[in-house]
Write a protein that holds these residues in place. Structure first.
Motif, PDB file in Angstrom:
ATOM      1  N   ARG A 161       0.827  -1.212   0.000  1.00  0.00           N
ATOM      2  CA  ARG A 161       0.000   0.000   0.000  1.00  0.00           C
ATOM      3  C   ARG A 161       0.858   1.258   0.000  1.00  0.00           C
ATOM      4  O   ARG A 161       0.520   2.254  -0.641  1.00  0.00           O
ATOM      5  N   LEU A 162       1.984   1.228   0.706  1.00  0.00           N
ATOM      6  CA  LEU A 162       2.894   2.371   0.674  1.00  0.00           C
ATOM      7  C   LEU A 162       3.480   2.548  -0.723  1.00  0.00           C
ATOM      8  O   LEU A 162       3.527   3.661  -1.257  1.00  0.00           O
ATOM      9  N   GLY A 163       3.937   1.451  -1.337  1.00  0.00           N
ATOM     10  CA  GLY A 163       4.466   1.548  -2.691  1.00  0.00           C
ATOM     11  C   GLY A 163       3.426   2.000  -3.692  1.00  0.00           C
ATOM     12  O   GLY A 163       3.726   2.763  -4.619  1.00  0.00           O
ATOM     13  N   ASN A 164       2.189   1.534  -3.517  1.00  0.00           N
ATOM     14  CA  ASN A 164       1.108   1.954  -4.412  1.00  0.00           C
ATOM     15  C   ASN A 164       0.887   3.465  -4.333  1.00  0.00           C
ATOM     16  O   ASN A 164       0.761   4.141  -5.362  1.00  0.00           O
ATOM     17  N   CYS A 165       0.859   4.006  -3.124  1.00  0.00           N
ATOM     18  CA  CYS A 165       0.660   5.456  -2.959  1.00  0.00           C
ATOM     19  C   CYS A 165       1.825   6.246  -3.557  1.00  0.00           C
ATOM     20  O   CYS A 165       1.617   7.265  -4.219  1.00  0.00           O
ATOM     21  N   LEU A 166       3.052   5.763  -3.350  1.00  0.00           N
ATOM     22  CA  LEU A 166       4.213   6.475  -3.891  1.00  0.00           C
ATOM     23  C   LEU A 166       4.226   6.438  -5.416  1.00  0.00           C
ATOM     24  O   LEU A 166       4.529   7.445  -6.069  1.00  0.00           O
ATOM     25  N   PHE A 167       3.911   5.291  -5.993  1.00  0.00           N
ATOM     26  CA  PHE A 167       3.878   5.199  -7.454  1.00  0.00           C
ATOM     27  C   PHE A 167       2.819   6.139  -8.031  1.00  0.00           C
ATOM     28  O   PHE A 167       3.070   6.830  -9.039  1.00  0.00           O
ATOM     29  N   ILE A 168       1.644   6.173  -7.421  1.00  0.00           N
ATOM     30  CA  ILE A 168       0.589   7.040  -7.935  1.00  0.00           C
ATOM     31  C   ILE A 168       0.984   8.506  -7.783  1.00  0.00           C
ATOM     32  O   ILE A 168       0.775   9.323  -8.689  1.00  0.00           O
ATOM     33  N   LEU A 169       1.589   8.875  -6.659  1.00  0.00           N
ATOM     34  CA  LEU A 169       2.009  10.266  -6.450  1.00  0.00           C
ATOM     35  C   LEU A 169       3.056  10.680  -7.475  1.00  0.00           C
ATOM     36  O   LEU A 169       2.925  11.728  -8.125  1.00  0.00           O
ATOM     37  N   MET A 170       4.091   9.875  -7.648  1.00  0.00           N
ATOM     38  CA  MET A 170       5.137  10.220  -8.613  1.00  0.00           C
ATOM     39  C   MET A 170       4.594  10.210 -10.038  1.00  0.00           C
ATOM     40  O   MET A 170       4.948  11.082 -10.849  1.00  0.00           O
ATOM     41  N   GLY A 171       3.735   9.243 -10.336  1.00  0.00           N
ATOM     42  CA  GLY A 171       3.183   9.177 -11.686  1.00  0.00           C
ATOM     43  C   GLY A 171       2.300  10.362 -12.025  1.00  0.00           C
ATOM     44  O   GLY A 171       2.387  10.921 -13.120  1.00  0.00           O
ATOM     45  N   VAL A 172       1.463  10.777 -11.071  1.00  0.00           N
ATOM     46  CA  VAL A 172       0.594  11.928 -11.317  1.00  0.00           C
ATOM     47  C   VAL A 172       1.425  13.193 -11.505  1.00  0.00           C
ATOM     48  O   VAL A 172       1.144  14.016 -12.398  1.00  0.00           O
ATOM     49  N   CYS A 173       2.466  13.380 -10.695  1.00  0.00           N
ATOM     50  CA  CYS A 173       3.326  14.559 -10.837  1.00  0.00           C
ATOM     51  C   CYS A 173       3.980  14.595 -12.216  1.00  0.00           C
ATOM     52  O   CYS A 173       3.985  15.640 -12.886  1.00  0.00           O
ATOM     53  N   CYS A 174       4.532  13.469 -12.654  1.00  0.00           N
ATOM     54  CA  CYS A 174       5.224  13.444 -13.947  1.00  0.00           C
ATOM     55  C   CYS A 174       4.264  13.619 -15.114  1.00  0.00           C
ATOM     56  O   CYS A 174       4.535  14.394 -16.047  1.00  0.00           O
ATOM     57  N   ILE A 175       3.124  12.920 -15.084  1.00  0.00           N
ATOM     58  CA  ILE A 175       2.189  13.016 -16.202  1.00  0.00           C
ATOM     59  C   ILE A 175       1.557  14.400 -16.261  1.00  0.00           C
ATOM     60  O   ILE A 175       1.388  14.981 -17.345  1.00  0.00           O
ATOM     61  N   TYR A 176       1.203  14.977 -15.111  1.00  0.00           N
ATOM     62  CA  TYR A 176       0.648  16.329 -15.103  1.00  0.00           C
ATOM     63  C   TYR A 176       1.646  17.321 -15.694  1.00  0.00           C
ATOM     64  O   TYR A 176       1.283  18.172 -16.520  1.00  0.00           O
ATOM     65  N   SER A 177       2.908  17.217 -15.278  1.00  0.00           N
ATOM     66  CA  SER A 177       3.930  18.111 -15.830  1.00  0.00           C
ATOM     67  C   SER A 177       4.128  17.864 -17.315  1.00  0.00           C
ATOM     68  O   SER A 177       4.304  18.816 -18.096  1.00  0.00           O
ATOM     69  N   LEU A 178       4.093  16.597 -17.719  1.00  0.00           N
ATOM     70  CA  LEU A 178       4.261  16.270 -19.133  1.00  0.00           C
ATOM     71  C   LEU A 178       3.130  16.856 -19.968  1.00  0.00           C
ATOM     72  O   LEU A 178       3.358  17.374 -21.070  1.00  0.00           O
ATOM     73  N   PHE A 179       1.905  16.794 -19.470  1.00  0.00           N
ATOM     74  CA  PHE A 179       0.787  17.385 -20.190  1.00  0.00           C
ATOM     75  C   PHE A 179       1.000  18.878 -20.408  1.00  0.00           C
ATOM     76  O   PHE A 179       0.731  19.417 -21.495  1.00  0.00           O
TER      77      PHE A 179
END
Length: 418
Positions: free
Chosen positions: A267-285
């Motif tokens: 669950r900790l890894g899931n939250c970290l992956f989602i947080l990092m992924g959202v930051c990168c994809i939002y910036s990429l957009f």
């Protein structure tokens, strides 16, 4: 006299670009709206061709299974449909046939608020009480705004990191080449005009780094989801994009089982992956939006210049379109000169020339809500007797809050030094 004047105007106008029927900003807005509409129509056609046959097969299969069940068990269709409606209502409250984790204990509620403030909104959890729905309105208003600010500041840190790296490589090159006197510690002396503001990474470098980071995070998270959720790798990649881009369909949602092996770590890894992924994809957009705007400017310049074949259309930049913005930049930035086909801003950054693909800062000022907020703030300070900020401060790293304002004058393509 009138004829001569009209003839002279026609002769002079033959070498000029035709005046557009609307200003540049409105033309760009209408062009983008039309392209988005065309994009939606094409997407609807593709998805309809791909998914409609499967929908029809599933509907026929469900009707057949329903008829077989009612005949085999002697159940009326109306009674069975009533039971199914009750299950759909229970499903909305988080009740499933298979045992799942509690939805509204503290950990489940924390997962829910994370999907709210990140604007993912999977839809697995929804408030069922009136008080919960009212609280969600005010909670989401503040939480979403704060999270979007966090994403914007994340993008700012990425751009700043690239500026540091570019300056570090430049100083390292100077040390190895022995150009100029070395300062303390063997480092090249830093000039006043060699500050961090002078190093603006290209939007394409930023897009490449964010794209690579997003792919690495998505592939790593997909490997984790394959092992923990028993999804296929394609389904895992699909979930990563849907979650990281905050689309959040809710057909696949991670960390929903009642028990996992190594549950806390997962669950900790899931939250970290989602947080990092959202930051990168939002910036990429946001970075891709700059490239889209460059494409719109190129299309408008081609349309205004009749395909770029008329005299007076230099490269792909139409003087009829850029005269207004160029006059503003000249008035604001002071004397400028052209050197070797590129614009030199009075020698502000000697030895370096920026690329010919930059977008005027005025274009971003008109579409950035953050700059509007800054203008209101500066106006309030001006009425209180404070002097307005200088041009150097407005062009520095501290100007703006929103995504477009964060990138404003921080990338080569958005530099106002053009």
């Amino acid at each position: 006299m009138a004829q001569r004047r009209g003839g002279g105007g026609g002769a002079g106008g033959a070498g000029r670009c035709s005046r557009p029927p609307m200003n540049e900003d409105n033309a760009r807005f209408c062009l983008l709206a039309g392209l988005i509409l065309l994009y939606l129509l094409c997407g609807a056609a593709v998805f309809s061709a791909l998914e409609r046959p499967y929908e029809l097969r599933a509907r026929r299969r469900w009707t057949q299974r329903l008829d077989e069940f009612t005949r085999a068990h002697g159940v009326e269709v109306a009674a069975l449909q009533g039971l199914l409606r009750d299950y759909e209502e229970a499903n909305g409250a988080g009740i499933r046939v298979d045992a799942l984790r509690p939805r509204w204990d503290f950990s489940g509620a924390f997962y829910f608020v994370g999907t709210v403030v990140s604007t993912i909104g999977f839809g697995m959890n929804t408030p069922a009480t009136i008080s919960g729905k009212i609280f969600l309105i005010f909670y989401g208003l503040i939480g979403c705004a704060a999270t979007i600010l966090f994403f914007n500041l994340f993008l700012e840190r990425i751009i700043t990191m690239l500026a540091y790296i570019m300056r570090w490589f430049h100083e390292r090159q100077l040390r190895h080449s022995g150009a100029g006197a070395l300062g303390e510690g063997g480092r090249a002396p830093r000039r006043e005009d060699d500050s961090l503001e002078g190093w603006k990474p290209s939007v394409y470098y930023v897009m490449l780094i964010l794209g690579v980071a997003s792919v690495i995070i998505a592939c790593s998270a997909s490997t984790l989801y394959c092992a923990m959720e028993d999804w296929s790798y394609v389904d895992s990649l699909y979930f990563c994009f849907v979650a990281f881009s905050t689309i959040g369909f809710g057909d696949l949602v991670s960390s929903q089982r009642q028990q996992y092996e190594g549950q806390g770590a997962y669950r900790l890894g899931n939250c970290l992956f989602i947080l990092m992924g959202v930051c990168c994809i939002y910036s990429l957009f946001n970075v891709i939006s700059i490239v889209i705007k460059q494409t719109l400017n190129w299309i408008l310049a081609k349309l205004a210049c009749g395909g770029g074949s008329r005299p007076g259309c230099r490269s792909l930049r139409c003087p009829c379109w850029s005269r207004k913005h160029g006059a503003r930049r000249l008035a604001r930035a002071g004397p400028q000169r052209f050197a070797g086909g590129s614009l030199d801003t009075g020698g502000a950054y000697p030895g370096r020339r920026l690329s010919g693909e930059m977008i005027s800062v005025n274009e971003f000022n008109k579409v950035s809500l953050a700059l509007l907020q800054k203008q209101l703030s500066d106006s309030a300070h001006h009425h209180q007797g404070h002097a307005p900020p200088s041009h150097a401060h407005l062009n520095g790293f501290s100007g703006g809050v929103g995504a477009l304002a964060i990138m404003n004058n921080r990338l080569q393509e958005t530099s106002c030094d053009r």
